[in-house]
Enzyme design. Structure first.
Site, PDB file in Angstrom:
ATOM      1  N   HIS A 427       0.829  -1.204   0.000  1.00 42.75           N
ATOM      2  CA  HIS A 427       0.000   0.000   0.000  1.00 42.75           C
ATOM      3  C   HIS A 427       0.864   1.255   0.000  1.00 42.75           C
ATOM      4  O   HIS A 427       0.548   2.254  -0.649  1.00 42.75           O
ATOM      5  CB  HIS A 427      -0.931   0.014   1.215  1.00 42.75           C
ATOM      6  CG  HIS A 427      -1.809   1.217   1.264  1.00 42.75           C
ATOM      7  ND1 HIS A 427      -1.431   2.379   1.882  1.00 42.75           N
ATOM      8  CD2 HIS A 427      -3.024   1.450   0.718  1.00 42.75           C
ATOM      9  CE1 HIS A 427      -2.395   3.267   1.739  1.00 42.75           C
ATOM     10  NE2 HIS A 427      -3.368   2.726   1.037  1.00 42.75           N
ATOM     11  N   ARG A 517      24.868  -5.989 -23.133  1.00 41.64           N
ATOM     12  CA  ARG A 517      26.125  -6.491 -22.577  1.00 41.64           C
ATOM     13  C   ARG A 517      25.852  -7.615 -21.578  1.00 41.64           C
ATOM     14  O   ARG A 517      25.402  -7.378 -20.464  1.00 41.64           O
ATOM     15  CB  ARG A 517      26.877  -5.359 -21.902  1.00 41.64           C
ATOM     16  CG  ARG A 517      27.263  -4.217 -22.843  1.00 41.64           C
ATOM     17  CD  ARG A 517      28.008  -3.124 -22.079  1.00 41.64           C
ATOM     18  NE  ARG A 517      28.438  -2.042 -22.954  1.00 41.64           N
ATOM     19  CZ  ARG A 517      27.712  -0.939 -23.185  1.00 41.64           C
ATOM     20  NH1 ARG A 517      26.532  -0.800 -22.606  1.00 41.64           N
ATOM     21  NH2 ARG A 517      28.164   0.007 -23.978  1.00 41.64           N
ATOM     22  N   ARG A 584      25.710  -9.412 -26.864  1.00 43.94           N
ATOM     23  CA  ARG A 584      27.128  -9.740 -26.938  1.00 43.94           C
ATOM     24  C   ARG A 584      27.455 -10.769 -25.865  1.00 43.94           C
ATOM     25  O   ARG A 584      27.169 -10.565 -24.688  1.00 43.94           O
ATOM     26  CB  ARG A 584      27.975  -8.477 -26.732  1.00 43.94           C
ATOM     27  CG  ARG A 584      29.465  -8.713 -26.929  1.00 43.94           C
ATOM     28  CD  ARG A 584      30.241  -7.419 -26.786  1.00 43.94           C
ATOM     29  NE  ARG A 584      30.246  -6.934 -25.421  1.00 43.94           N
ATOM     30  CZ  ARG A 584      30.694  -5.724 -25.046  1.00 43.94           C
ATOM     31  NH1 ARG A 584      31.135  -4.884 -25.968  1.00 43.94           N
ATOM     32  NH2 ARG A 584      30.683  -5.357 -23.797  1.00 43.94           N
ATOM     33  N   GLY A 707      32.699  -1.660 -32.571  1.00 41.89           N
ATOM     34  CA  GLY A 707      32.975  -1.199 -31.214  1.00 41.89           C
ATOM     35  C   GLY A 707      34.093  -0.180 -31.281  1.00 41.89           C
ATOM     36  O   GLY A 707      35.268  -0.536 -31.368  1.00 41.89           O
ATOM     37  N   SER A 708      33.733   1.090 -31.253  1.00 40.93           N
ATOM     38  CA  SER A 708      34.715   2.132 -31.588  1.00 40.93           C
ATOM     39  C   SER A 708      35.809   2.280 -30.544  1.00 40.93           C
ATOM     40  O   SER A 708      36.935   2.683 -30.881  1.00 40.93           O
ATOM     41  CB  SER A 708      34.005   3.476 -31.783  1.00 40.93           C
ATOM     42  OG  SER A 708      33.331   3.856 -30.597  1.00 40.93           O
ATOM     43  N   ASN A 709      35.526   1.964 -29.285  1.00 37.83           N
ATOM     44  CA  ASN A 709      36.569   2.127 -28.262  1.00 37.83           C
ATOM     45  C   ASN A 709      37.764   1.223 -28.536  1.00 37.83           C
ATOM     46  O   ASN A 709      38.912   1.669 -28.581  1.00 37.83           O
ATOM     47  CB  ASN A 709      36.004   1.837 -26.868  1.00 37.83           C
ATOM     48  CG  ASN A 709      35.177   2.988 -26.344  1.00 37.83           C
ATOM     49  OD1 ASN A 709      35.238   4.096 -26.858  1.00 37.83           O
ATOM     50  ND2 ASN A 709      34.389   2.730 -25.315  1.00 37.83           N
ATOM     51  N   ASP A 710      37.487  -0.072 -28.714  1.00 39.61           N
ATOM     52  CA  ASP A 710      38.608  -0.998 -28.960  1.00 39.61           C
ATOM     53  C   ASP A 710      39.215  -0.789 -30.338  1.00 39.61           C
ATOM     54  O   ASP A 710      40.433  -0.928 -30.515  1.00 39.61           O
ATOM     55  CB  ASP A 710      38.138  -2.450 -28.800  1.00 39.61           C
ATOM     56  CG  ASP A 710      38.201  -2.914 -27.352  1.00 39.61           C
ATOM     57  OD1 ASP A 710      39.110  -2.470 -26.630  1.00 39.61           O
ATOM     58  OD2 ASP A 710      37.341  -3.705 -26.935  1.00 39.61           O
ATOM     59  N   CYS A 757      27.992   0.598 -32.364  1.00 42.90           N
ATOM     60  CA  CYS A 757      27.465   0.579 -30.991  1.00 42.90           C
ATOM     61  C   CYS A 757      28.389   1.266 -30.003  1.00 42.90           C
ATOM     62  O   CYS A 757      28.274   1.066 -28.799  1.00 42.90           O
ATOM     63  CB  CYS A 757      27.201  -0.854 -30.552  1.00 42.90           C
ATOM     64  SG  CYS A 757      28.672  -1.917 -30.483  1.00 42.90           S
TER      65      CYS A 757
END
Length: 798
Positions: A427, A517, A584, A707-710, A757
């Site tokens: 409630h 992820r 992934r 995956g642009s970071n790696d 991504c």
């Protein structure tokens, strides 16, 4: 003789049997009893079981009040309250005492006794045990919820006990909370009457009970059934006196044979249970056993049965519903004992929504279940007893063990609410939603950890877990108008990691989820290393005990991993179904795996884990293959047993085509064969070899996700986590752009799709436009940047 009695009562003005009532009879028997009658009369053939009973009418209440000359006395008392000559507590107590001390008119007395005798005869016992529930004639309206404001009495046995319970129900029309609520909503006290429902008890004292909603209570997501469950009678769940189990079910798959679309099973503490009193009637609370606390109240089959009932009731009423259910411990039957319209999310503005984003956070002091997707800051005011309500400070964070319904007068003066106990259907949670307040329930020990005048921030904007942070944190508020969304040829998708937050964004017209992820789910929902779960004999005693606590309620450690991972991913897949969801497979680095519970004994030490034993290389290695097999089982469960065939699998950090072959071979051996049952398999494009050998990778996979970071890290030779090299890490560097444009061009030439991504389009509008110029198929971004990226893409497409 029974039929004669029944006919006489049906024709009377003071008692009506449930089967003779319909939902339009609110003015006669109140919303609760009208709804019970509707279900008894119309839904039995559809499998909805409702315990039989009867209701006293609103006319009976008015006759009782008039017979005892109470109208003028009640009006005078309320006038004194309005003129501030007496306070709320005194006014309520005075009126309730008047009503309880009244006498029954002879005709009403005779009808109630005769109806109770008939109900007992139907049950085949001299004095049937009954649930006696209040049902106000103004309750459960589309724009107001009177839930929990009047009293319910359980296990009432005998005619005299029933008559006393009916008097107390009448008196509860004037509890402090009910008087306050009517004043707040502008209802005339004299125009509200009360009906009493007398319903055969379900023996849930030896079974279980709870509450369920036919939508998500926090976001209004319509395709979910939310179920709370505890042992014993249901009042503890309604009152928020226990932290119940919570189950979430995906409604659209309920009519598909063979599927088990249970999105979540969360084990509650269920600290106590309400059972029958020692005197054979009334009720009492007793502690639950360790075994009961470690078990789910409902089986999967029962969860699905209840969810189907919720969907049936919602369809019949044509609107989202709030229901109470009970399971008979003697027969195992499931019953619906109440159903009312849901009054908060079903009235929310569907054309837009408000989002809260928290900035720098202080230390986490507490966590619990979040209610209301908002954030509030302020000083703490701890109130553990109702007698201390008067010292509440307006605008403070109310902290208490249980936010009792009697506390509504101060709840609306609070900035937020934090409780030790309770679930999302208590409630307290319902009232907090209606008042638009963020609340965190079921923290366990808020009243012991927090103290008066302590400054805190209450965040319910980070998913199903609510956080109490130390200090006053910065946060932003944004109103998103869905009507402003442009159409784009390039699909804009979402990056998702946290399953509990995914449903917040169900209204966004996304093209699906471009990156889910898996490792986030493992880290937050499973918490243990998969090989530690598989090899408990290799762990120390302390770790084994922690894993045993984590896996409580599941058949074994393997089932725990598979089910929790599948359910976590399903909560990402469900809100966007049937749009694609790219999951992934786990991409922990060895140092991150080692930090999981029990993980250190199963992971090598690496000097540079970033480019070490991660991604694809783990999946076919004997050092991790059994763990990957569990991941594959979870994906199979997700797609084949739960029904989310919109899920696409993606392989991270796949260095060579030969490695791709080995991974695909292992997947097939574990029941995940590319192309079978519509399964698509993508590869992350984050290693330069993925670009250089794009055509070879395209023969093995259905698509690429950049995956642009790696990719930036490995193209420029810059550690992405290095502070000293931060200025060199640039996704717009010509070399990185060449990589991105090249893989898009070459993949398209052989018919493979390419998505992006990485974080860059969320942070940099120009980068999104650049991707569109290269011909990217999809761009996947964080939900909070979806609207801005969508606009940038539309502009770039011209």
């Amino acid at each position: 003789m029974k039929n004669t009695v029944r006919e006489e009562m049906t024709m009377g003005t003071h008692v009506q049997w449930f089967e003779d009532l319909r939902r339009g009879d609110v003015a006669t028997v109140g919303g609760k009893n009208a709804s019970l009658g509707e279900m008894v009369a119309t839904l039995g053939e559809q499998g909805i079981k409702v315990p039989g009973g009867f209701a006293t009418t609103a006319d009976a209440f008015r006759a009782y009040i008039a017979h005892n000359n109470l109208n003028a006395r009640i009006a005078d008392t309320l006038s004194a309250l309005d003129a501030h000559r007496i306070d709320l507590h005194e006014a309520g107590a005075t009126i309730r005492r008047m009503i309880r001390e009244g006498h029954w008119p002879d005709d009403i007395l005779a009808e109630i006794k005769a109806a109770y005798a008939e109900l007992s005869a139907r049950a085949g016992v001299p004095n049937v045990s009954a649930a006696v529930r209040s049902s106000a004639t103004a309750e459960d309206l589309p724009d107001a919820s009177f839930a929990g404001q009047q009293e319910t009495y359980l296990n009432v046995e005998g005619a005299e006990a029933l008559l006393g319970a009916c008097r107390r129900c009448y008196a509860s029309l004037f509890t402090d909370r009910a008087i306050t609520y009517r004043r707040l909503k502008g209802f005339d006290h004299s125009q509200v009457a009360l009906s009493v429902g007398v319903q055969r008890m379900v023996r849930s004292d030896t079974g279980g009970s709870g509450v369920m909603f036919s939508l998500d209570t926090e976001t209004g997501y319509p395709d979910m059934v939310l179920i709370n469950a505890a042992w014993g009678l249901g009042e503890n769940v309604v009152q928020g006196a226990v932290t119940p189990d919570e189950y979430q079910v995906y409604k659209p798959f309920l009519d598909k044979p063979g599927l088990t679309p249970i999105l979540e099973k969360s084990l509650g503490a269920k600290e106590k249970k309400m059972i029958y009193g020692r005197d054979g009637h009334s009720t009492r609370n007793v502690p639950t056993s360790k075994r009961e606390r470690a078990q789910f109240v409902l089986s999967d089959a029962e969860i699905l049965d209840l969810a189907r009932m919720a969907a049936t009731i919602e369809k019949h009423y044509g609107q989202p519903m709030d229901m109470e259910w009970a399971r008979d411990g003697e027969t195992g039957e499931l019953f619906i004992v109440q159903a009312r319209p849901e009054t908060v999310q079903s009235r929310a503005d569907a054309a837009g929504f408000r989002t809260y984003t928290i900035g720098d956070k202080g230390n986490t002091l507490l966590t619990g279940l979040s209610v209301g997707a908002a954030i509030a800051s302020g000083p703490v005011c701890v109130i553990e007893s109702a007698k201390d309500i008067d010292r509440f400070v307006d605008g403070a964070i109310l902290v208490t063990s249980i936010t009792d319904p009697d506390w509504v007068p101060i709840m609306k003066r609070a900035a937020a609410i934090v409780t030790d106990h309770g679930g999302r259907t208590s409630h307290a949670a319902i009232v907090s939603r209606e008042l638009g307040l963020p609340a965190i329930v079921g923290t366990g020990d808020a009243t012991h950890i927090l103290h008066d005048e302590q400054e805190v921030t209450v965040s319910c904007a980070e998913g199903e877990t609510g956080f109490v942070y130390e200090g006053i944190c910065d946060f932003t508020v944004e109103d998103i108008a869905l009507s402003d969304m442009p159409e784009t040829k390039t699909r804009v998708m979402l990056n998702m990691a946290n399953p509990s937050a995914a449903v917040r964004w169900w209204r966004l017209p996304s093209g699906g989820v471009g990156l889910a992820r898996m490792e986030f789910v493992i880290n937050n929902a499973i918490k243990a290393h998969p090989l530690a779960l598989l090899n408990p004999d290799q762990l120390d005693e302390d770790t084994r005990e922690k894993i045993a606590a984590l896996t409580a309620g599941f058949a074994d450690n393997e089932a725990f991993f598979v089910e929790k991972l599948a359910m976590g991913l399903s909560r990402i897949a469900a809100p966007v179904y049937p749009e694609p969801v790219i999951v992934r497979m786990s991409d922990f680095k060895t140092n991150e795996y080692a930090d999981l519970l029990g993980g250190r004994g199963f992971e090598p030490h690496e000097e540079n884990p970033m480019i070490g034993f991660r991604g694809a290389s783990r999946y076919y290695s004997p050092a991790y293959a059994p763990g990957f097999a569990l991941e594959c089982r979870a994906i199979r469960r997700l797609r084949e047993e739960m029904g989310f065939d919109n899920v696409i699998v993606m392989i991270p950090f796949c260095r060579t085509p030969e490695e791709a072959d080995r991974v695909l071979e292992v997947m097939a051996a574990n029941g995940l064969r590319r192309g079978e049952n519509g399964l698509q398999v993508y590869v992350m494009c984050e290693v330069p070899s993925n670009v250089i050998l794009a055509e070879d990778f395209a023969k093995r996979f259905d698509g690429f996700s950049i995956g642009s970071n790696d990719l930036t890290q490995l193209t420029l030779g810059v550690d992405r986590d290095s502070g000293e090299l931060a200025d060199l890490f640039d996704e717009r560097n010509p070399a990185v752009q060449w990589m991105i444009e090249s893989v898009i061009t070459r993949a398209h030439a052989v018919g493979a799709k390419v998505g992006f991504c990485g974080q860059a389009p969320s942070n940099d509008p120009d980068f999104a436009r650049l991707l569109v110029g290269y011909g990217i198929d999809t761009i996947s971004v964080t939900p909070d940047s979806f609207l801005s990226v969508k606009r940038n893409v539309a502009e770039a497409e011209g």
